[in-house]
Scaffold this motif. Structure first.
Motif, mmCIF file in Angstrom:
data_model
loop_
_atom_site.group_PDB
_atom_site.id
_atom_site.type_symbol
_atom_site.label_atom_id
_atom_site.label_comp_id
_atom_site.label_asym_id
_atom_site.label_seq_id
_atom_site.Cartn_x
_atom_site.Cartn_y
_atom_site.Cartn_z
ATOM 1 N N THR A 81 1.138 -1.143 0.011
ATOM 2 C CA THR A 81 0.010 -0.471 -0.182
ATOM 3 C C THR A 81 0.607 1.488 -0.166
ATOM 4 N N SER A 82 0.194 2.004 -0.391
ATOM 5 C CA SER A 82 1.469 3.130 -0.853
ATOM 6 C C SER A 82 0.469 4.442 -1.660
ATOM 7 N N PHE A 83 0.924 6.155 -0.977
ATOM 8 C CA PHE A 83 0.318 6.729 -0.794
ATOM 9 C C PHE A 83 1.954 8.147 -1.835
ATOM 10 N N PHE A 84 1.176 8.874 -2.149
ATOM 11 C CA PHE A 84 2.369 10.270 -2.999
ATOM 12 C C PHE A 84 2.107 10.989 -2.370
ATOM 13 N N CYS A 85 3.278 11.682 -1.835
ATOM 14 C CA CYS A 85 3.200 12.451 -0.719
ATOM 15 C C CYS A 85 4.250 14.110 -1.704
ATOM 16 N N GLY A 86 3.007 14.840 -1.598
ATOM 17 C CA GLY A 86 3.913 16.077 -2.332
ATOM 18 C C GLY A 86 4.361 17.206 -1.464
ATOM 19 N N GLY A 87 3.988 16.976 -0.034
ATOM 20 C CA GLY A 87 4.321 17.808 0.390
ATOM 21 C C GLY A 87 3.501 18.207 1.655
ATOM 22 N N ALA A 88 1.891 17.934 1.146
ATOM 23 C CA ALA A 88 0.815 18.196 2.335
ATOM 24 C C ALA A 88 -0.854 17.547 1.583
ATOM 25 N N ASN A 111 5.639 4.101 1.071
ATOM 26 C CA ASN A 111 5.069 2.629 1.813
ATOM 27 C C ASN A 111 5.085 2.538 3.039
ATOM 28 N N VAL A 112 4.491 2.037 4.210
ATOM 29 C CA VAL A 112 4.646 1.832 5.236
ATOM 30 C C VAL A 112 6.191 2.092 5.778
ATOM 31 N N LEU A 113 6.744 1.308 5.145
ATOM 32 C CA LEU A 113 8.174 0.773 5.723
ATOM 33 C C LEU A 113 9.350 2.234 5.374
ATOM 34 N N SER A 114 8.918 2.562 4.474
ATOM 35 C CA SER A 114 9.923 4.030 3.670
ATOM 36 C C SER A 114 8.783 4.922 4.117
ATOM 37 N N ALA A 115 7.864 5.130 4.876
ATOM 38 C CA ALA A 115 6.991 6.448 5.091
ATOM 39 C C ALA A 115 6.915 6.774 7.122
ATOM 40 N N LEU A 116 7.988 4.823 7.925
ATOM 41 C CA LEU A 116 8.899 4.858 8.962
ATOM 42 C C LEU A 116 10.042 5.442 8.577
ATOM 43 N N GLN A 117 11.495 5.258 7.477
ATOM 44 C CA GLN A 117 11.917 5.682 7.475
ATOM 45 C C GLN A 117 12.420 6.823 7.509
ATOM 46 N N HIS A 118 11.659 7.524 7.062
ATOM 47 C CA HIS A 118 12.082 9.027 6.595
ATOM 48 C C HIS A 118 10.819 9.908 7.315
ATOM 49 N N SER A 119 9.763 9.194 8.280
ATOM 50 C CA SER A 119 8.851 10.029 9.358
ATOM 51 C C SER A 119 7.827 10.988 8.397
ATOM 52 N N TYR A 157 1.786 10.406 4.497
ATOM 53 C CA TYR A 157 1.443 8.776 4.542
ATOM 54 C C TYR A 157 0.350 8.279 5.431
ATOM 55 N N PHE A 158 0.892 9.222 6.934
ATOM 56 C CA PHE A 158 0.577 8.601 7.798
ATOM 57 C C PHE A 158 -1.142 9.481 8.267
ATOM 58 N N TYR A 159 -1.686 10.953 7.707
ATOM 59 C CA TYR A 159 -2.578 11.139 7.936
ATOM 60 C C TYR A 159 -3.674 10.663 6.763
ATOM 61 N N GLN A 160 -3.207 10.076 5.891
ATOM 62 C CA GLN A 160 -3.937 8.546 4.839
ATOM 63 C C GLN A 160 -3.867 7.715 5.635
ATOM 64 N N VAL A 161 -3.353 6.733 6.450
ATOM 65 C CA VAL A 161 -3.709 5.727 6.836
ATOM 66 C C VAL A 161 -4.465 6.515 7.707
ATOM 67 N N GLY A 162 -4.203 7.403 9.379
ATOM 68 C CA GLY A 162 -4.613 8.044 10.111
ATOM 69 C C GLY A 162 -6.609 7.826 9.130
ATOM 70 N N LEU A 163 -7.040 8.560 8.824
ATOM 71 C CA LEU A 163 -8.705 8.814 8.029
ATOM 72 C C LEU A 163 -8.517 7.342 7.804
ATOM 73 N N LYS A 164 -8.011 5.881 7.032
ATOM 74 C CA LYS A 164 -8.645 5.604 6.426
ATOM 75 C C LYS A 164 -9.483 4.777 7.503
ATOM 76 N N LEU A 165 -8.510 4.323 9.365
ATOM 77 C CA LEU A 165 -8.206 3.398 10.131
ATOM 78 C C LEU A 165 -9.095 4.383 10.875
ATOM 79 N N GLY A 166 -9.495 6.309 10.976
ATOM 80 C CA GLY A 166 -10.491 6.173 11.922
ATOM 81 C C GLY A 166 -10.391 6.829 13.250
ATOM 82 N N ILE A 167 -10.931 7.616 14.078
ATOM 83 C CA ILE A 167 -10.495 7.776 15.299
ATOM 84 C C ILE A 167 -10.957 6.933 16.343
ATOM 85 N N ASP A 168 -12.538 6.009 16.285
ATOM 86 C CA ASP A 168 -12.561 4.747 16.755
ATOM 87 C C ASP A 168 -11.715 4.259 16.283
ATOM 88 N N ARG A 169 -10.833 3.779 16.076
ATOM 89 C CA ARG A 169 -9.815 2.619 15.457
ATOM 90 C C ARG A 169 -9.038 2.631 15.700
#
Length: 584
Positions: free
Chosen positions: A340-347, A367-375, A379-391
């Motif tokens: 799973t990957s997302f494009f980061c254009g800076g915002a 992806n999750v590995l490079s998102a962690l590597q480079h913080s 990527y985590f904005y997108q993942v957080g929205l997909k998870l939702g606050i309840d999860r």
């Protein structure tokens, strides 16, 4: 003249009547006191010959995992006396003058206050002046004006050889307050006793305090000893051996020098604490020996808050260190995989607001590995929205966030895992997508202690078992298997390894050991950003986790990560403590 004689006779009769009435009253009083209440006053007279001397028990001593003394007892002297022998202002003025002459300032008011606090039986000895050295006591006793009704008694005084290095952990002892005395049951305490006020001294008060001794004496009318009627030997309190390693703790304090913040080191498999440093700190010795009201106010009102243990009571946004938990939740909830990957254009742009990545130019496709590597924030904005606050909240609860870890120290904070209900209750506002986005990178309303962050990373390192941090073996609890999939853990572990090997936490790996971890830079409404780093080592066979928070440190990558790297390298290069105090 007859009239004068009659007047004299009447006055004589009145005088005789008065004398007779006085005799009747006297006889009645004698009957009342000697016959009717005779037993009571015989008992009081006997009790006036009785003197009870209470000997405080030596307090149990405290050591680190290698036997290094952390809290020990030193012999000092106290001036003791009986309330019955100190019942006039003249006597107290004389005693105050003698003490002042020997360099021990003690006002009459202070003496009266001391007597009042400890007096609950007229025949029980009380402590008038504590913590005197042998030369001071010898000079007083040799003074011809020193009241013979008073006498010296050797007692112990608590001393902390580590001083400020471990003050937040050990705490200190102090004279029991009236409120504490009233709250105690069973008569185990008396006025003037010392009691644990904070830290380990307070948590293990029941074990450390011991059992006071007592001696019952018969004295003559002048208060001099006639014979010993009964005695009970004082029993020393139980010694404690902590999991703390003073070599590690000392280095942790040195690494924090000049900063406000906290540094925690813990065994990833058991939760045994090796270091729990908080900066700035304070020297607990003067507090155990007694400080003036002004000195106490200076310490407690210091804006730097040296008595706040930031390692367990300081709460901070975990910032990007929280991304490890978000990544784990996304993998376990099948919101993301390694492909799973997302494009980061800076915002990330929403209709109402734009949320920027820390790297304004963006990270490209991650992806999750490079998102962690480079913080990568996007990527985590997108993942957080997909998870939702309840999860997200569900996984916070899985890691027991929002509640104390249960470490055997008083004053631990629960932190805050805010959600829609919390926000509605606190601010009367709804929860928005922007709140979830902030949450996904450890910002916004989310607040954790450094120890809570260390617990998250210990679970990631040890294969998904939630440990309970502890400082004394008796507080050890079996880790709880959280049932997290091995594949999810392996992916997050690999991403954290990338962070140090070729990512934002590279400076943590410059000390000769392999470290896996995550940097964090938390927004601070009161100044420069806080710097964080959470990591464990060795990366391929984790044994220890360490977490640092530097208030207003600006950057986790440059300031925080080398601190954790150096501390973990020190621990692993001094393996003598392995196997000791591990809770097994």
């Amino acid at each position: 003249m007859p009239e004068i004689r009659d007047l004299l006779d009447d006055r004589l009769k009145m005088l005789l009547g008065g004398i007779f009435l006085s005799l009747l009253i006297l006889l009645g009083g004698l009957y009342f006191f000697q016959i009717f209440h005779g037993d009571k006053y015989v008992r009081l007279a006997y009790n006036n010959r009785l003197r009870l001397i209470r000997f405080s028990a030596p307090r149990g001593e405290i050591f680190d995992r290698h036997g290094v003394p952390l809290a020990v007892n030193e012999t000092t002297f106290s001036i003791m006396g009986y309330p019955l022998d100190l019942n006039t202002t003249e006597k107290l003025e004389r005693l105050s003058g003698i003490l002042t002459r020997h360099g021990i300032p003690m006002t009459v008011e202070a003496l009266e206050r001391t007597i009042h606090q400890q007096r609950w039986a007229p025949y029980r000895v009380i402590r008038l002046v504590p913590n005197l050295t042998m030369p001071q006591m010898a000079a007083l006793v040799a003074d011809p004006e020193f009241p013979r009704e008073l006498f010296p008694l050797s007692v112990w005084r608590r001393t902390y050889p580590a001083g400020a290095l471990a003050a937040n952990i050990l705490g200190y002892v102090g004279e029991i307050s009236e409120e504490e005395l009233k709250a105690s049951s069973g008569g185990e305490y008396s006025g003037g006793d010392l009691i644990g006020k904070s830290g380990i001294e307070r948590s293990y008060e029941a074990e450390l305090r011991g059992l006071a001794g007592e001696e019952a004496l018969e004295v003559d009318a002048r208060g001099r000893r006639v014979r010993t009627l009964d005695s009970r030997v004082a029993i020393k309190g139980e010694d404690l051996r902590l999991t703390l390693d003073m070599g590690v703790q000392k280095l942790a304090v040195e690494l924090l020098a000049g900063h406000k913040g906290a540094l925690v080191a813990m065994d990833v498999k058991t939760g045994a604490i090796l270091a729990l440093a908080s900066s700035p700190t304070y020297d607990n010795n003067p507090l155990a020996w007694g400080v003036s009201g002004r000195e106490w106010r200076d310490i407690t009102r210091d804006p730097a808050k040296p008595m706040l243990d930031r390692s367990i009571a300081g709460v901070y946004p975990p910032a990007s260190t929280f991304k490890a938990l978000v990544a784990l939740a996304a993998l376990e909830e099948n919101v993301a995989t390694t492909s799973t990957s997302f494009f980061c254009g800076g915002a990330l742009r929403l209709p109402s607001r734009t949320f920027r990545c820390w790297r304004r130019s963006g990270h490209g496709t991650v992806n999750v590995l490079s998102a962690l590597q480079h913080s990568c924030d996007v990527y985590f904005y997108q993942v957080g929205l997909k998870l939702g606050i309840d999860r997200l909240l569900k996984w916070c609860r899985e890691f027991r966030l929002g509640e104390p870890t249960g470490i055997d120290l008083p004053g631990e904070s629960s932190g805050t895992i805010a959600g829609p209900e919390w926000k509605k209750r606190r601010f009367k506002e709804n929860w928005y997508q922007g709140d979830t986005i902030n949450y996904s990178i450890g910002q916004g309303y989310l607040l954790l202690t450094p120890l809570q962050v260390a617990r998250i990373y210990a679970a990631v390192a040890n294969g998904g078992k939630l440990v309970s941090p502890f400082l004394c073996d008796r507080a050890y609890r079996e880790p709880v298997d959280m049932g997290i999939g091995r594949e999810s853990l392996s992916i997050v572990q690999k991403g954290l390894d990338y962070v140090v090997r070729k990512g934002t936490g590279a400076r943590a790996g410059k000390f000769g050991v392999t470290v896996a971890g995550k940097t964090g830079t938390a927004q601070n409404a009161h100044g420069d950003d806080h710097a964080l780093f959470a990591g464990y080592a060795p990366a391929d066979d984790p044994k220890y986790v360490a977490v640092v928070v530097i208030e207003a440190g600006k950057h986790g990558s440059s300031v925080a990560s080398p601190i954790v790297g150096e501390l973990l390298a020190h621990i692993l290069s001094h393996p003598a403590g392995e196997g000791e105090n591990q809770g097994d």
